[in-house]
Design an enzyme around this catalytic site. Sequence first.
Site, PDB file in Angstrom:
ATOM      1  N   HIS A 210       0.804  -1.231   0.000  1.00 38.33           N
ATOM      2  CA  HIS A 210       0.000   0.000   0.000  1.00 38.33           C
ATOM      3  C   HIS A 210       0.835   1.278   0.000  1.00 38.33           C
ATOM      4  O   HIS A 210       0.284   2.373  -0.042  1.00 38.33           O
ATOM      5  CB  HIS A 210      -0.946   0.021   1.205  1.00 38.33           C
ATOM      6  CG  HIS A 210      -0.232   0.266   2.516  1.00 38.33           C
ATOM      7  ND1 HIS A 210       0.435  -0.727   3.176  1.00 38.33           N
ATOM      8  CD2 HIS A 210      -0.079   1.390   3.253  1.00 38.33           C
ATOM      9  CE1 HIS A 210       0.967  -0.234   4.273  1.00 38.33           C
ATOM     10  NE2 HIS A 210       0.679   1.051   4.357  1.00 38.33           N
TER      11      HIS A 210
HETATM   12  C1  UD1 Z   1      -1.885   5.233   6.177  1.00 40.11           C
HETATM   13  C2  UD1 Z   1      -0.582   5.635   6.845  1.00 40.11           C
HETATM   14  C3  UD1 Z   1       0.426   4.495   6.778  1.00 40.11           C
HETATM   15  C4  UD1 Z   1      -0.156   3.203   7.282  1.00 40.11           C
HETATM   16  C5  UD1 Z   1      -1.450   2.925   6.541  1.00 40.11           C
HETATM   17  C6  UD1 Z   1      -2.112   1.670   7.054  1.00 40.11           C
HETATM   18  C7  UD1 Z   1      -0.019   8.019   6.661  1.00 40.11           C
HETATM   19  C8  UD1 Z   1       0.851   9.013   5.985  1.00 40.11           C
HETATM   20  N1  UD1 Z   1       0.024   6.767   6.179  1.00 40.11           N
HETATM   21  O1  UD1 Z   1      -1.624   5.053   4.795  1.00 40.11           O
HETATM   22  O2  UD1 Z   1       1.540   4.826   7.572  1.00 40.11           O
HETATM   23  O3  UD1 Z   1       0.767   2.167   7.056  1.00 40.11           O
HETATM   24  O4  UD1 Z   1      -2.342   4.020   6.751  1.00 40.11           O
HETATM   25  O5  UD1 Z   1      -3.202   1.306   6.237  1.00 40.11           O
HETATM   26  O6  UD1 Z   1      -0.699   8.355   7.596  1.00 40.11           O
HETATM   27  N2  UD1 Z   1      -9.011   5.086   1.726  1.00 40.11           N
HETATM   28  C9  UD1 Z   1     -10.233   4.484   1.619  1.00 40.11           C
HETATM   29  N3  UD1 Z   1     -10.858   4.138   2.780  1.00 40.11           N
HETATM   30  C10 UD1 Z   1     -10.323   4.347   4.000  1.00 40.11           C
HETATM   31  C11 UD1 Z   1      -9.087   4.989   4.087  1.00 40.11           C
HETATM   32  C12 UD1 Z   1      -8.416   5.354   2.942  1.00 40.11           C
HETATM   33  O7  UD1 Z   1     -10.752   4.253   0.539  1.00 40.11           O
HETATM   34  O8  UD1 Z   1     -10.954   3.990   5.005  1.00 40.11           O
HETATM   35  C13 UD1 Z   1      -8.275   5.422   0.482  1.00 40.11           C
HETATM   36  C14 UD1 Z   1      -8.419   6.853   0.038  1.00 40.11           C
HETATM   37  O9  UD1 Z   1      -8.482   6.877  -1.359  1.00 40.11           O
HETATM   38  C15 UD1 Z   1      -7.118   7.490   0.467  1.00 40.11           C
HETATM   39  C16 UD1 Z   1      -6.138   6.331   0.375  1.00 40.11           C
HETATM   40  O10 UD1 Z   1      -6.898   5.176   0.692  1.00 40.11           O
HETATM   41  O11 UD1 Z   1      -6.770   8.566  -0.316  1.00 40.11           O
HETATM   42  C17 UD1 Z   1      -4.977   6.424   1.307  1.00 40.11           C
HETATM   43  O12 UD1 Z   1      -5.392   6.615   2.656  1.00 40.11           O
HETATM   44  P1  UD1 Z   1      -4.501   7.462   3.675  1.00 40.11           P
HETATM   45  O13 UD1 Z   1      -5.132   7.497   5.005  1.00 40.11           O
HETATM   46  O14 UD1 Z   1      -4.127   8.759   3.063  1.00 40.11           O
HETATM   47  O15 UD1 Z   1      -3.122   6.678   3.749  1.00 40.11           O
HETATM   48  P2  UD1 Z   1      -2.816   5.105   3.741  1.00 40.11           P
HETATM   49  O16 UD1 Z   1      -2.240   4.779   2.418  1.00 40.11           O
HETATM   50  O17 UD1 Z   1      -3.967   4.308   4.234  1.00 40.11           O
END
Ligand code: UD1
Length: 372
Positions: A210
């Site tokens: 991820h």
């Molecule tokens: C975040 C953390 C990372 C951790 C990971 C665990 C940061 C910078 N990164 O990364 O350290 O390892 O979580 O999973 O804080 N999205 C959904 N549903 C959700 C959440 C996110 O669809 O419930 C999608 C959205 O399109 C979003 C993308 O996932 O833009 C990324 O989510 P984000 O919270 O920005 O970072 P992670 O990649 O999950």
Amino acid sequence: MSEIDAVLVIGARPQLIKSAPLIKEILSRHKWIRLRIVHSGQHYDPEMSKVFFRELEIPSPSVNLHAGSGSHAMQTATIMKRLEGPLLEANPDLVLVPGDTNTTLAASLTATKLHIPVAHIEAGLRSGDMTMPEEINRRLTDHCSTMLFAPTQTAMSNLRREGLGKIAHLTGDTMVDALETVLPIVRVRESAVLDRYGLQPQHYVLVTLHRPSNVDDLKKLREIQLSLKKVASRLRIVFPVHPRTRARLVKLGHLKTPRNSRITHASPKGYIETLCLLENAGCLLTDSGGMQKEAFMLHVPCVTLRSTTEWPETLARGANRLVTDPKRIPRAVLDAALDETVRKRIKRLRNPFGDGHASVRIVKIIKSNLGC
Ligand code: UD1
């Protein structure tokens, strides 16, 4: 004993796992800490958040900031803006922040600006790679905290090197506490989980990817998928897909796998199902921090698709191998999965992550530091 008010700020999947044992310890044995849980809303899909509350028996948060997704600046700033009011209202003696996500940084900055002491759980990790958002988050959080709880000796050394030794404490890793709590449940459920996917123990590879550095670049993601196909010619693959990765794979049209495909793309899994799949895997291919460590503790060979790791202890005796070029995945994964001796070597290694009592130590240190 004097009472204190504490606020724990969580919001992303790994933070729920890291906090669960501490929450349990406080609520069951330390009534002198009046604990409030604030959810930033960084992760909002049920399989990224709710399932962990249920499985780890975490009480519902008193506030959800519903910050959701966005650019790093947007997400961090939204959490900060929405957290300030609840912190002013609660006026706590301490804010607890686990891990290294944007939620961690946002909460520690907000509390620090309000002159509220901050305690960082899982302090002192360093990958040395400032292009990783988590490296920025953990460094800044450590440097504005007033209490640092380090999971390993390496983390303690990192903190000392940065002049933070006086406020750092070696506690062990709360993820060990969490793992030990659920392992009996994992052992009961694992054969049913394997049956559901039609898997044989150690005859498949578990994949979780991820990190933006792997999945945001579509060319690289295409190369990774190509390598996974090569692995699948020898071993089945189970790939629970994070929402960030899912969006990119949809763009590439790679999620439409044929029925008889040896690669199973699944939705993100809860903690227990993930551990069932991990414990029985021949090898883990990942870019997660926490899962490198869980693989080590469950004696599963790991290949990490990154150039650095904040958990260097896992690299001992080939237990975990860093790979940067996706073309090298098949060789590394198959070598690890098909060579019985790797697993045996890992079993003989000392566990450097603690004894499962990190949460007990953390509460004791809070008590003595706040003079309760
Ligand atoms: C975040 C953390 C990372 C951790 C990971 C665990 C940061 C910078 N990164 O990364 O350290 O390892 O979580 O999973 O804080 N999205 C959904 N549903 C959700 C959440 C996110 O669809 O419930 C999608 C959205 O399109 C979003 C993308 O996932 O833009 C990324 O989510 P984000 O919270 O920005 O970072 P992670 O990649 O999950």
